[in-house]
Every structure is written in C-alpha cells, then in structure tokens.
Design an enzyme around this catalytic site. Structure first.
Site, PDB file in Angstrom:
ATOM      1  N   GLY A  62      23.946  62.936   3.173  1.00  0.00           N
ATOM      2  CA  GLY A  62      25.022  62.213   2.488  1.00  0.00           C
ATOM      3  C   GLY A  62      24.495  61.459   1.294  1.00  0.00           C
ATOM      4  N   GLY A  65      26.204  59.449  -2.172  1.00  0.00           N
ATOM      5  CA  GLY A  65      26.951  58.194  -2.164  1.00  0.00           C
ATOM      6  C   GLY A  65      26.191  57.091  -2.876  1.00  0.00           C
ATOM      7  CG  LEU A  67      24.682  52.221   0.343  1.00  0.00           C
ATOM      8  CD1 LEU A  67      24.936  51.867   1.800  1.00  0.00           C
ATOM      9  CD2 LEU A  67      24.056  51.027  -0.379  1.00  0.00           C
ATOM     10  CG  ASP A  88      26.361  64.846  -0.433  1.00  0.00           C
ATOM     11  OD1 ASP A  88      27.368  65.440   0.007  1.00  0.00           O
ATOM     12  OD2 ASP A  88      26.312  63.607  -0.555  1.00  0.00           O
ATOM     13  CB  ILE A  89      28.425  69.268   1.608  1.00  0.00           C
ATOM     14  CG1 ILE A  89      29.424  68.108   1.512  1.00  0.00           C
ATOM     15  CG2 ILE A  89      27.751  69.312   2.965  1.00  0.00           C
ATOM     16  CD1 ILE A  89      30.593  68.237   2.472  1.00  0.00           C
ATOM     17  NE  ARG A  90      29.916  64.250  -2.558  1.00  0.00           N
ATOM     18  CZ  ARG A  90      29.889  63.050  -3.127  1.00  0.00           C
ATOM     19  NH1 ARG A  90      30.721  62.766  -4.119  1.00  0.00           N
ATOM     20  NH2 ARG A  90      29.011  62.136  -2.728  1.00  0.00           N
ATOM     21  CE1 TYR A 195      31.733  54.452   8.306  1.00  0.00           C
ATOM     22  CE2 TYR A 195      32.527  52.205   8.035  1.00  0.00           C
ATOM     23  CZ  TYR A 195      31.548  53.159   7.856  1.00  0.00           C
ATOM     24  OH  TYR A 195      30.377  52.816   7.217  1.00  0.00           O
ATOM     25  CE  LYS A 199      28.548  54.389  10.085  1.00  0.00           C
ATOM     26  NZ  LYS A 199      27.306  55.173   9.834  1.00  0.00           N
TER      27      LYS A 199
END
Length: 376
Positions: A62, A65, A67, A88-90, A195, A199
């Site tokens: 990820g 993003g 962070l 990432d997948i993007r 979410y 967590k």
C-alpha cells in the site's frame, strides 16, 4: 558437515546408482545465492538468517499512500535506496517510480506476495494496504476482504519467513464506550466502523501470532496525521489540513466539526520517525505489541487561533457534518502514550505552534501569505 553439502552428496549418490543414466553437476552453494553463514543447521529455504551488520530488506505494501511514500524516503536514507521496495496495485507517478524500487503487489494474491518476499529476500514488512473509514463504510465487503483477508495473508507469510512485521493501527480502533480522556493502551475497544473493527482484529491477530508462532509483530496506533504535501482526503481529522490550504488560497475556512471537538494529532515527520523507532527497538524493551503514540491534542477553535497568528484576516465558519461529528465523538480526545515513552523512549518533536509554522513554511512563507491576505 554443513547441511547443504550433505544434501548435495546424498543427491549425487542417488543419481549415480547403476541404471540411473544421469549426469550430475554439483553447484557450489554460493552460486545459488547463499553463503555458509546464512544457513543454520535447522534451516529451510524460507528462513534464511542474516547477521546484525546487514541492513534490513524492506517491503512496503500500500505504498502509494501518504505514509508509504514518506516512509520509503526515510528508510532509503537510512538503509540505502535499493534495500527498500515500495509496492501497490496502482501505477506510481514518475517521481515515485524513479526514486527507488517499485513493484506491483496485491495482498489478496498470496502466491504473488510470497514470491516477492522470497525473491527479494525481505526481512522487514510494513503493511499499509487498507481501505480507510469512509471508503470502507461505502463498500464493506471489499473492506473486509482487503483489511482482514489481506492481513491474514501478510501474517502467514511474515510468520513463515520470520519477518519483522509492522501494521499501523489508529484512533479509529476505539469506540464510544472507550475511555476518551486519556485513552490508555489497554481498555475496552468497540469501534463502529469496519475500518476500526479490522484494526482491532489486526492488533489481536498480530499479538496472537507473536505468542503462538514467535512472529516479531509491532504496531502503533496513529493519531490524526497532518502533512503539508498531501491534499485532504475527506477524513474526520482532515479539517486540520484543509484549514491551511483554504487560508492560503481563499482566506476563508468552513469547519465540519464543532469548535470544541478535541482529537489527538501528529505531524507526519513525528509519525514516520516513531514507526522507524519502534521497528529498531530491541525486542526485550517492548512490554506490549501495540502502543499508543501521541504528540498534541487540540480543538478546531485552538487550531484557528494559532493559524490566525499568521493570517489574522482568516474568516472561519462552522457547518457541522453529523456523520463526521459522531465519529469524532467516539474517538479518543487525548492518547496516553506513557508506555511508548517509558519502554522505547518515544518523544515527539512537534507541538501545535511548530506544526502551524511548518505547514506555512511549506505552503509559502508566513509573511508573503499575510501580505496576500491583506491585499485581498
């Protein structure tokens, strides 16, 4: 006799039996990418150990993003550009793609993730892939898949390959029945978003894998994170970023929370440094696997007062969003991070005045900003 040498001799003996008809070439261990010091007597091919002098080999999931990109910069400065892989997948923007190693990684594809860890000899994994609160509530099945099933893949691979694993948690892991002022590390947690629920699940599963399988799991509960180089994403704490952009661009700001809504906040530099420090902390110093970390807590009204020291002409109004306000009212007001400070020496650098100065220094000098506001 080293285990690899015994294995190669055994294979050679079998293949050279009469009638086998095989020609055998014994390849030196070093040609396979291993050195003798990396293989222990009880080792298998998925648990290679490294000397303390070696830098960690890092994978960030990820990673595109706010962070992930910031953390990759910090870690590459510390451990070397090629030792930190962002994933990432993007498709990454050019500045990210050319700044260091980047690969495609889908945490729901167990085989692909496992190959990445093995082929790149990963030793540290930072797991930032997740659907956040607003997006998660809009698509609960997808959030459950990414935030929970994806986590299970990460935990299994990290345990198998003896990785040091970091998974971030959040103030959203608490709920309306949690103590809010202050909120300790250990207390009742009943969040009301997928979410937050995911967590809490991550915290408990990571702790379970630590005690059950010896996984070196480490977790920090982040407060609201404020960064000058990212745009607000519509989250509950994003008003604390939006105010700076609006102050510079229009001189007017509309807040979607009540003026007295107190929430814990942190500047991104403190957040990233805390993440590195918890990963570098000796295991014997950690009395728990999930820690609160704090820096400052403020209300919209207090933030406005500090911003108006730089732009006195800033006009502020309040248009309360009921959904965001309900979420904020269920979150901690102040984090008790005394355990992090005592165990591994956590200490923040930025308080509210420092935060405001830094934001305006990034977005434009305070003096020029004030002149523009006055001219308008």
């Amino acid at each position: 006799m080293p285990v690899i040498k015994r294995l190669s001799q055994a294979v050679k003996q079998v293949l050279q039996r009469p009638g086998c008809g095989c020609q055998v070439t014994v390849v030196p261990v070093r040609c396979l990418g291993f050195s003798p010091r990396q293989v222990t007597s009880d080792a298998n091919f998925h648990s290679v150990s490294f000397s303390e002098a070696d830098h960690p080999r890092v994978l960030i999931t990820g990673g595109l993003g706010q962070l992930g990109v910031g953390l990759s910069k910090l870690l590459r400065k510390r451990f070397g550009k090629n030792n930190v892989i962002l994933s990432d997948i993007r498709k990454p923007p050019d500045n990210v793609f050319y700044s260091g190693p980047f690969i495609y990684s889908d945490i729901l594809d167990y085989k692909n993730l496992r190959e990445i860890v093995v082929n790149n000899r990963i030793t540290w994994l930072f797991h930032y892939s997740a659907l956040l609160s607003a997006v998660g509530e809009a698509n609960v099945p997808l959030a459950r898949s990414v935030n929970i099933t994806g986590l299970h893949n990460i935990l299994d691979i990290a345990a198998e390959h003896k990785l040091r694993l970091f998974v971030p948690s959040t103030i959203g892991a608490f709920g309306p029945t949690s103590p809010r002022n202050p909120t300790p590390d250990l207390c009742i947690q009943r969040p009301r978003t997928i979410y937050g629920v995911s967590k809490v699940h991550a915290e408990l599963m990571g702790e379970y894998y630590h005690y059950r399988y010896g996984l070196d799991f480490r977790c920090l509960r982040y407060p609201g994170i404020i960064s000058a180089d990212s745009q607000p994403g519509g989250g509950t704490t994003d008003y604390a970023v939006q105010i700076f952009h609006d102050a510079v661009k229009t001189g007017k700001f509309q807040c979607n929370l009540k003026p007295d809504t107190r929430l814990p906040m942190m500047y991104i530099s403190d957040c990233l440094r805390a993440t590195l420090e918890i990963m570098e902390a000796p295991a014997e110093l950690l009395s728990m696997r999930t820690y609160n970390i704090g820096a400052m807590s403020f209300t919209p009204e207090e933030l406005v007062q500090e911003v108006q020291k730089h732009i006195p002409e800033l006009e502020v109004s309040y248009n309360v969003d009921a959904v965001r306000q309900a979420i904020a009212d269920s979150w901690p007001m102040i984090f008790d991070d005394s355990n992090a400070r005592q165990d591994w020496g956590w200490k923040h650098d930025y308080d509210l005045p420092d935060l405001v100065n830094t934001m305006f220094n990034f977005l434009g000098s305070a003096s020029s900003t004030t002149q523009i506001a006055r001219a308008n």
